[in-house]
Scaffold this active site. Sequence first.
Site, short mmCIF file in Angstrom:
data_model
loop_
_atom_site.label_atom_id
_atom_site.label_comp_id
_atom_site.label_asym_id
_atom_site.label_seq_id
_atom_site.Cartn_x
_atom_site.Cartn_y
_atom_site.Cartn_z
N ASN A 192 0.85 -1.19 0.00
CA ASN A 192 0.00 0.00 0.00
C ASN A 192 0.88 1.24 0.00
O ASN A 192 1.84 1.31 0.79
CB ASN A 192 -0.88 0.02 1.26
CG ASN A 192 -1.56 1.37 1.47
OD1 ASN A 192 -2.50 1.70 0.76
ND2 ASN A 192 -1.06 2.15 2.42
N GLU A 193 0.57 2.18 -0.85
CA GLU A 193 1.32 3.44 -0.91
C GLU A 193 2.82 3.18 -0.77
O GLU A 193 3.50 3.77 0.07
CB GLU A 193 0.80 4.44 0.14
CG GLU A 193 -0.66 4.81 -0.13
CD GLU A 193 -1.17 6.07 0.56
OE1 GLU A 193 -0.50 6.59 1.46
OE2 GLU A 193 -2.27 6.52 0.18
N GLU A 316 -8.48 4.11 -2.54
CA GLU A 316 -8.68 5.07 -1.43
C GLU A 316 -9.12 6.39 -2.05
O GLU A 316 -8.42 6.92 -2.93
CB GLU A 316 -7.39 5.28 -0.62
CG GLU A 316 -7.08 4.13 0.31
CD GLU A 316 -5.90 4.39 1.24
OE1 GLU A 316 -5.69 5.55 1.65
OE2 GLU A 316 -5.19 3.42 1.54
O1 AHR Z 1 -6.92 6.35 4.81
C1 AHR Z 1 -5.95 6.89 5.63
C2 AHR Z 1 -4.55 6.74 5.06
O2 AHR Z 1 -4.45 7.46 3.88
C3 AHR Z 1 -4.14 5.35 4.67
O3 AHR Z 1 -3.65 4.62 5.73
C4 AHR Z 1 -3.07 5.59 3.67
O4 AHR Z 1 -2.98 4.56 2.71
C5 AHR Z 1 -3.43 6.94 3.06
O5 AHR Z 1 -2.38 7.80 3.03
#
Ligand code: AHR
Length: 514
Positions: A192-193, A316
């Site tokens: 993730n990210e 997201e």
């Molecule tokens: O949704 C909150 C945060 O936002 C998540 O943990 C991250 O993936 C994003 O930066």
Amino acid sequence: MKKLLVFLFILLAAFITKAQVNVLQIDAVGGKTQINKNIYGQFAEHLGRCIYDGIWVGKDSPIPNVNGYRKDLLEALQALKVPVLRWPGGCFADTYHWKNGIGALNERPKIKNVFWGGTVEDNSFGTHEFLNLCELLGCDPYISANVGSGTVGEMVDWIEYMTSDDNVPMANLRKKNGREKPWNVKFIGIGNESWGCGGDMTPEFYADLMRQYSNYAKMYGGDKFDRIGCGSNGSDFNWTKVLMEKGRNNMDGLSLHYYTIAGEGWNNKSSATNFGEELYFNGLKKALYMDELVSRHSAIMDQYDKDKRVPLLVDEWGIWTDVEPGTNPGHLFQQNSMRDALIASSTLDILNRHCDRVKMANIAQIVNVLQSMILTKGNQMVLTPTYHVFKMYNVHQDAILLPSSLFTEKYKHGEDEIPAISSTTSVDKNGKIHVTISNVNPTKEIKLEINLSGKAITKINSATILTASAFNSVNTFEKPETIAPVAFKNAKKLGDSKLEVTIPGKSIVALELE
Ligand code: AHR
């Protein structure tokens, strides 16, 4: 006949542009692409009170629960028809070691949630609790694997634990822990990210790593699930280019994250409730940027994947405001207003329009964090305006998008302007046509003419509206029904295939036609 219809459609469109009226011209027979139900997906992270308090209170809690899950929340989410749920993060995912969250509750280690407020994580909600929740909700699980601080071995063990029915160590451990049959995991996120909290990597480095993790995910899971590559941070188009260049054959989806900030930026996001028209307008305008983002990322993907094998997953999105005063800044608890409902409806319209490439989206997050569906306090629960939008819009899940042309006046603010009307039209498997329409102008009522070509409208089966007295109105624990859908009276049939709908300012209307 079809050619004639298309010609008439274009002619009418040209005429309407000239006349500058508000018209929605729908081609009732030309739909081709399905709106994947997963565009209405959700996201739950171990962050603030999302999992603990929000979803999970434990079996011994005085709060009414079903095997530890809040009963009120379960019922509200079942009514919402959640298609897919992403877990355990977010940034948390890249610090998550899944073996901490299985086995006897009292033997699970307590750890520090290093990303989100340093809160103690007791791991009482783990793999079984999440996957059983998905079964209760009837939704597909989307697991984010730990690439940032985990290992390939740890990921494949997890895959084996969740999905294997063979006589292998991890499947046997699952059985020992009380679950005989594997779960039906549909999506595995490879990190993730990874450009940020998930490892601070360059796209080239991540692409190589993604290929390695994906390779073994496939070896252990076969085709049971799709492997989702970590995608770009908003407008980082180079990230998408590199991932498609180096990794398109190693992933079954590529993600994208984009958050709407109504204020000046990350250091001044602005309040969720205390705002005037400037921040109302900015929030809506920034949310509309999703259209440009998806178009540009899709265009890059098209260069490498013209058949659209690799979908784009906006896993997201949503508005991110300042936290509610007095709450932990690391817990991201924010209120949810009528503005946010309009941000949700406008964004869903954009994602629906791009349903040829976008096959999933996960609003952040499901409860008590960011633009959530639900807020909880002790044994109380509030459905947010965004919840109501998702419920009004769930008729589009897996329906066929109908081509449409929308001619709309602008909502002007100062020197700036955005389209006043946004909409989606789809036809479901029973032939019912669903039209959802938002009017983002906060004060002006707009008359919209709806024309259907290729089909007559025999009747308006139902009509619902979501609106509020002010754009920053919210549902509170004291007044939970301030914003809720009610019957809409201002849709009238003008002819065989024509409707007139009068939509008040800052409102969202849903119609079912047949
Ligand atoms: O949704 C909150 C945060 O936002 C998540 O943990 C991250 O993936 C994003 O930066």
